[in-house]
Design a protein around this motif. Structure first.
Motif, PDB file in Angstrom:
ATOM      1  N   ILE A 128       9.394  -8.191  23.806  1.00  0.00           N
ATOM      2  CA  ILE A 128       8.471  -7.064  23.879  1.00  0.00           C
ATOM      3  C   ILE A 128       7.858  -6.809  22.511  1.00  0.00           C
ATOM      4  N   SER A 129       6.648  -6.267  22.526  1.00  0.00           N
ATOM      5  CA  SER A 129       5.912  -5.952  21.306  1.00  0.00           C
ATOM      6  C   SER A 129       5.829  -4.438  21.166  1.00  0.00           C
ATOM      7  N   ILE A 130       6.522  -3.906  20.162  1.00  0.00           N
ATOM      8  CA  ILE A 130       6.533  -2.468  19.908  1.00  0.00           C
ATOM      9  C   ILE A 130       5.301  -2.095  19.088  1.00  0.00           C
ATOM     10  N   GLY A 131       4.761  -0.918  19.381  1.00  0.00           N
ATOM     11  CA  GLY A 131       3.608  -0.432  18.630  1.00  0.00           C
ATOM     12  C   GLY A 131       2.842   0.590  19.433  1.00  0.00           C
ATOM     13  N   ILE A 136       1.102   6.515  25.754  1.00  0.00           N
ATOM     14  CA  ILE A 136       1.751   7.358  24.763  1.00  0.00           C
ATOM     15  C   ILE A 136       0.719   7.960  23.811  1.00  0.00           C
ATOM     16  N   SER A 137      -0.282   7.191  23.474  1.00  0.00           N
ATOM     17  CA  SER A 137      -1.306   7.695  22.556  1.00  0.00           C
ATOM     18  C   SER A 137      -2.064   8.873  23.153  1.00  0.00           C
ATOM     19  N   ILE A 138      -2.394   8.788  24.437  1.00  0.00           N
ATOM     20  CA  ILE A 138      -3.118   9.894  25.062  1.00  0.00           C
ATOM     21  C   ILE A 138      -2.223  11.123  25.189  1.00  0.00           C
ATOM     22  N   ALA A 297      11.026   4.648  29.100  1.00  0.00           N
ATOM     23  CA  ALA A 297      10.908   4.042  30.431  1.00  0.00           C
ATOM     24  C   ALA A 297      10.036   2.793  30.387  1.00  0.00           C
ATOM     25  N   ILE A 298       8.925   2.866  29.659  1.00  0.00           N
ATOM     26  CA  ILE A 298       8.041   1.704  29.553  1.00  0.00           C
ATOM     27  C   ILE A 298       8.731   0.562  28.811  1.00  0.00           C
ATOM     28  N   THR A 299       9.438   0.897  27.745  1.00  0.00           N
ATOM     29  CA  THR A 299      10.108  -0.130  26.941  1.00  0.00           C
ATOM     30  C   THR A 299      11.196  -0.845  27.721  1.00  0.00           C
ATOM     31  N   ALA A 331       7.962   8.267  11.796  1.00  0.00           N
ATOM     32  CA  ALA A 331       7.251   9.532  11.567  1.00  0.00           C
ATOM     33  C   ALA A 331       7.203   9.895  10.091  1.00  0.00           C
ATOM     34  N   CYS A 332       8.192   9.437   9.323  1.00  0.00           N
ATOM     35  CA  CYS A 332       8.182   9.693   7.874  1.00  0.00           C
ATOM     36  C   CYS A 332       7.184   8.810   7.140  1.00  0.00           C
ATOM     37  N   PHE A 333       6.665   7.769   7.800  1.00  0.00           N
ATOM     38  CA  PHE A 333       5.698   6.848   7.189  1.00  0.00           C
ATOM     39  C   PHE A 333       4.338   6.959   7.880  1.00  0.00           C
ATOM     40  N   TRP A 334       4.011   8.168   8.386  1.00  0.00           N
ATOM     41  CA  TRP A 334       2.697   8.476   8.934  1.00  0.00           C
ATOM     42  C   TRP A 334       2.414   7.717  10.243  1.00  0.00           C
ATOM     43  N   CYS A 335       3.430   7.507  11.030  1.00  0.00           N
ATOM     44  CA  CYS A 335       3.247   6.843  12.319  1.00  0.00           C
ATOM     45  C   CYS A 335       3.387   7.863  13.445  1.00  0.00           C
ATOM     46  N   TYR A 336       2.736   7.603  14.551  1.00  0.00           N
ATOM     47  CA  TYR A 336       2.952   8.427  15.743  1.00  0.00           C
ATOM     48  C   TYR A 336       3.747   7.619  16.769  1.00  0.00           C
ATOM     49  N   ALA A 337       4.035   8.230  17.910  1.00  0.00           N
ATOM     50  CA  ALA A 337       5.001   7.684  18.865  1.00  0.00           C
ATOM     51  C   ALA A 337       4.612   6.287  19.335  1.00  0.00           C
ATOM     52  N   VAL A 338       5.634   5.446  19.526  1.00  0.00           N
ATOM     53  CA  VAL A 338       5.417   4.048  19.911  1.00  0.00           C
ATOM     54  C   VAL A 338       6.196   3.732  21.178  1.00  0.00           C
ATOM     55  N   THR A 339       5.804   2.649  21.793  1.00  0.00           N
ATOM     56  CA  THR A 339       6.522   2.044  22.907  1.00  0.00           C
ATOM     57  C   THR A 339       6.054   0.599  22.998  1.00  0.00           C
TER      58      THR A 339
END
Length: 723
Positions: A128-131, A136-138, A297-299, A331-339
């Motif tokens: 799987i490719s996380i990112g 999740i973005s919406i 769930a998606i992951t 989140a500490c490195f300016w990222c938002y939620a991933v799956t």
């Protein structure tokens, strides 16, 4: 030196307390053993704990288990090619999905970099490719625009405009706080081994939800595709207002100019890490939990799909922890939620990727873009990124074909899909998810409360017992009803199960109970009548006794010779009177009173019939109106995995009712846990002995048939004897 001791059976004898004579005697019963010292016990405990510690470390940090055995000859080339391919996909998708999250494109690139490296260390899936991902973005974008709307950042000038820099900065803080809280939820759930929570998101629910989310994503990209800037709406029916505003704005020619929007500045380099703002947690706790559940769930669904295809195992709880760490640290490195992303995962698997090394290669590609070539994307039109989003949603829109498939296979799953889709479209992603989960739980409750009850029959010449309505070859055994429920018997369906048993057994227990009450009332009336008659006879006896005493007195006065004879008769009368007054509860038979000439045969027959009437009625009196041809009932308990207190009470009632009408009832195919629960609930007693339990339905049937044969043979022998 360690103390020498003797171990034999259940006792230990120290050598110091034994004399030489006893030593030889004890030596014949066992062997010498050495009692361990404190140091030896510590070393033994350390030997036991080291493997456990190693297993725990390898479980929580899977890279330590698979990386030392990595084969460069077999895996390196495939991982390199797939990593480069996925890294190239990360660049446009990261920037495009950043617009869905309402943050600048560079933060999408950060999200495609750091979480991938974290999953490389803690993840268990190889493909799987996380990112970034559209759904999740919406969801993140809905929260950021709700807490940081344009109206809160208007400038105080004659031409009121939006302070874009301040707005985007605050939206990033909201997105990072939301991501950190979602990651904390995922880590905590993974630590307590709560990975099974995703099982409540059934496949129809997940596919209906992602399809509706794809519609939200498409609508959110219309403004970039048509180059308009309609007002942003949030809450229920927001998707309809977006659509309407976009159409009106575009076709009415409201934009004063037709300049094309571009991505804008993409700063080179990496930003210093910063902790998320915890003061926002109270405002986003519900959204964070929804993001945590949907992302996991998606992951896990994608991870298990690829693991099944390639023959390895994915740890669901470790995946929950891994995704949680990706979000909490990212989140500490300016990222938002991933799956995980379906499109990137398919590319990674199809281009030869075999391990998590492919993710590291893709991160290197993204890192190069952020450090060196990010400025090349500044003039990229936003409409192009919107097109990329549309193309990547093609697989989700194919899920509309589920409707026709579910219509043919399962109407309930179709209803779950439709309710999920409609509620998510109309009520937005967060409320839609809550409604869909609630409705899915209601369907589970409905299926458990209204199960299917079956009458089983035997397939000739086999030990199979199948539903007679489904299998025509199954034949019912005369006199035996075999009943099975399709669901676990619990407090929600126990009453329905009892009613079904009564219906199929052919006995109307309500009428039987009414008949019993009438019979009891009749018996009480007859007992009162008999008491009155006995009292009258007792009075007659007393009168007769008085007359005897009077006659005796007259004879004594007359000096007759019949005095002795009369006294003897008087004594006999007194004995009879004493036996008459003897309590029948002590088991004494009143032969003297029964032989009295004053007692008629009809009175004796009436008393005898009254005492035996209840026993005859509840032992299956052939003259009873409610007599059934069924003599035995077997309950197939194979589908029951647990019983509650209400179920135990209902089962006791069922056994008591069937025993009252002289029908045998048995339990077959009970699981061990069910038997243990019945024992703890004091289900078994003299009325319900453990002998009613059978391993299989066939064993219970053979027991019933053998018992009936013995009963019939005994009845026939008794009849021959009477003849």
């Amino acid at each position: 030196m360690a103390d020498r001791c003797w171990s034999s059976g259940d006792f230990v004898v120290h050598r110091e307390v034994l004399d030489e004579n006893r030593l030889d005697e004890v030596a014949q019963k066992g062997t010498w053993s050495t009692k361990p010292t404190v140091g030896e016990r510590v070393r033994e405990s350390l030997r036991c704990s080291v493997p456990k510690l190693k297993h725990m470390v390898l479980t929580w940090i899977p890279i330590l288990a698979w990386l030392p055995g990595y084969s460069f000859r077999e895996n390196a080339m495939g991982d390199l090619i797939s990593g480069c391919s996925v890294g190239i996909m990360h660049l446009p998708q990261g920037m495009a999905y950043a617009f869905l999250a309402s943050v600048r494109p560079v933060f999408g690139l950060y999200t495609s970099l750091y979480p991938v490296l974290i999953y490389f260390i803690f993840g268990t899936s190889r493909h799987i490719s996380i990112g970034t991902f559209a759904v999740i973005s919406i969801m993140v974008g809905g929260v950021t625009e709700r807490l940081a709307p344009d109206s809160d950042f208007m400038t105080n000038g004659t031409n009121r405009t939006v302070n874009i820099d301040a707005r985007d900065s605050y939206r990033v803080q909201v997105a990072c706080s939301l991501t950190a809280l979602a990651g904390i939820f995922q880590i905590l759930l993974g630590i307590v081994r709560f990975g099974f929570v995703v099982t409540y998101l059934s496949e129809p629910l997940a596919r209906g939800y992602t399809t509706a989310a794809a519609c939200h994503v498409c609508v959110s990209q219309l403004k970039y595709l048509f180059g308009v800037r309609p007002a942003r709406f949030a809450g229920p029916f927001a998707i309809i207002y977006i659509i309407a505003a976009t159409i009106i704005t575009h076709f009415c020619g409201l934009p004063a100019t037709y300049r094309v929007d571009v991505v804008g500045e993409i700063p080179s380099g990496l930003k210093a890490p910063r902790a998320p703002d915890p003061t926002l947690f109270s405002q986003i706790i519900g959204d964070a939990f929804a993001v945590a559940i949907v992302g996991y769930a998606i992951t896990i669904s994608l991870g298990k799909t690829f693991a099944l295809k390639h023959g390895y195992k994915v740890d669901s709880n470790q995946e929950l922890v891994a995704v949680g760490l990706c979000n909490a640290i990212g989140a500490c490195f300016w990222c938002y939620a991933v799956t995980s992303s379906l499109s990137r995962s398919l590319v990674q698997e199809s281009t030869g990727g075999r391990t998590q090394i492919a993710g590291v290669v893709s991160s290197v590609v993204v890192l190069i873009a952020v450090l060196k070539i990010g400025s090349l994307f500044e003039d990229l039109p936003k409409a192009v990124l919107s097109t990329i989003v549309f193309v990547n949603l093609k697989g989700m829109f194919k899920q509309f074909m589920d409707v026709s498939l579910l219509w043919k296979t399962n109407k309930v799953d179709l209803l779950v899909w439709l309710v999920t889709f409609v509620s998510t479209i109309l009520l937005n992603l967060d409320m839609g998810l809550a409604v869909s989960i609630g409705f899915s739980m209601l369907t589970i409750i409905f299926r458990a409360q209204v199960p299917r009850y079956s009458i089983l029959g035997n397939v000739p010449d086999t030990d199979l017992y199948l539903d007679m309505e489904t299998y025509r070859a199954a034949r019912e055994i005369p006199g035996i009803k075999i009943i099975r429920s399709s669901a676990t018997i619990n407090f929600t369906n126990a009453e329905m199960y009892r009613e079904f048993l009564q219906e199929k057994s052919g006995i109307e227990f309500a009428k039987m109970q009414a008949e019993k009450k009438k019979q009891d009332a009749k018996q009480r009336c007859e007992q009162k009548k008999n008491k009155k008659e006995a009292k009258k006879k007792q009075n007659k006896t007393m009168i007769h006794l008085n007359n005897t005493f009077i006659s005796l007195r007259d004879l004594e006065l007359n000096g007759g010779n019949e005095c002795a004879v009369t006294k003897e008769k008087c004594n006999q009368t007194e004995v009879a009177l004493d036996l008459t007054n003897t309590s029948p509860s002590k088991g004494q038979v009143n032969w003297a009173y029964q032989a009295d000439t004053n007692m008629s045969d009809s009175d004796s027959d009436s008393r005898s019939h009254t005492d035996e009437a209840p026993e005859v009625l509840y032992q299956g009196d052939e003259t009873s109106t409610f007599r059934s041809d069924i003599h035995s009932v077997i309950l197939d308990m194979s589908t029951t995995s647990s019983v509650d207190t209400v179920t135990v009470k209902f089962m006791k009632t069922i056994f008591r009712e069937f025993k009252e009408v002289d029908m045998d009832i048995y339990l077959a195919s009970c699981q061990v846990c069910v038997v243990e629960q019945l024992e703890k609930a004091d289900f078994f007693s003299e009325l319900v002995p453990k002998s009613i339990l059978f391993v299989s339905v066939h064993d219970a049937v053979l027991h019933v048939l053998r018992k009936r044969e013995q009963t019939d043979s005994m009845t026939g022998t008794a009849c021959d004897t009477q003849m």
